[in-house]
Design an enzyme around this catalytic site. Sequence first.
Site, PDB file in Angstrom:
ATOM      1  CE  LYS A  50      20.799  47.937 -22.085  1.00  0.00           C
ATOM      2  NZ  LYS A  50      20.574  46.809 -22.962  1.00  0.00           N
ATOM      3  CD  GLN A  94      20.395  43.072 -22.771  1.00  0.00           C
ATOM      4  OE1 GLN A  94      19.966  44.167 -22.412  1.00  0.00           O
ATOM      5  NE2 GLN A  94      21.503  42.955 -23.467  1.00  0.00           N
ATOM      6  CG  ASP A 117      17.633  47.785 -28.262  1.00  0.00           C
ATOM      7  OD1 ASP A 117      18.475  48.627 -27.924  1.00  0.00           O
ATOM      8  OD2 ASP A 117      17.697  46.578 -27.969  1.00  0.00           O
TER       9      ASP A 117
END
Length: 278
Positions: A50, A94, A117
């Site tokens: 990422k 994450q 997200d």
Amino acid sequence: MSATLIDGKAVAAALRAEVAASAATLSYTPGLAVVLVGDDPASAVYVRSKDRAAHAAGIAAQTHRLPAETSESDLLALVHRLNADPAVDGILVQMPLPKQIRTEAILDAIDPAKDVDGLTPTNAGLLAAGRPGLVACTPAGVMRLLAGQPLSGARAIVLGRSVLVGRPMAALLTMADATVTLAHSRTRDLPAECRRADIVIAGVGRPEMVRGDWLAPGAVVIDVGINRLADGRLVGDVNFAEAEQVASVLTPVPGGVGPMTIACLLDNTLRAARARRG
Ligand code: NAP
């Protein structure tokens, strides 16, 4: 029949290039903060990818690495700092988190305007209500892979009902006017449900569970699963060799949905930056 394969790497590369071109026209550099708690090797790999992809697209990525024993209150404090930081347009924590940290408490704390997200209750709720918001990256990526497929009126089945994949996927397909079945581990006679579908999206985390005889001839099959076998091979939730003989369109694993997730994260970061900064 031999299915046409969708090249997720190529579609993702085109989206990343689009994001980079748009970011280059801005008078500021969009910022993405990625938070990694603990040392799960798979998560560390995702976070590095990422970070690299963000930099390549002209997005300033900062990675915050915290030890596995980090407390919930320390992680919340970091999220609050990132919420308040004007240089940060997107925040990604994450998953999975260590067990002393409640995932819901962290998701509840992320500013929905920076929730790249798409997992906060605000953005998940907006999607469920069919209203605009930041959409979870993997299902958003699947919708891009489905571009050009007839969705309106099509019968679609989504296997898996997670907050990350299945639920937002079903909402997006519903918004695209498909007739959607959301299946899960309690669904009765899953093969028969699948055989009724024009479009099959598999996101269950069960290696090669969907067999060729579960599919209607000509079905469009998108495999979200990423499973590492004992021999080191990476396979999806669909038995590729069998599905290839029956489906009209199929995504490979790797090289299908996977690359789209990061590309959509960059796209969401750009969207969040534009929405916040005008
Ligand atoms: P998850 O949270 O574990 O959810 C799995 C879902 O599958 C659950 O809803 C579960 O049903 C259902 N399920 C499990 N076994 C089943 C069975 N035998 N029959 C029918 N349904 C079953 O997993 P996830 O996070 O959604 O991830 C799913 C897969 O997608 C994994 O392989 C993951 O690695 C992959 N993934 C890929 C990407 C990408 O970028 N390509 C991103 C995210 C996830 P219940 O709700 O009834 O338990």
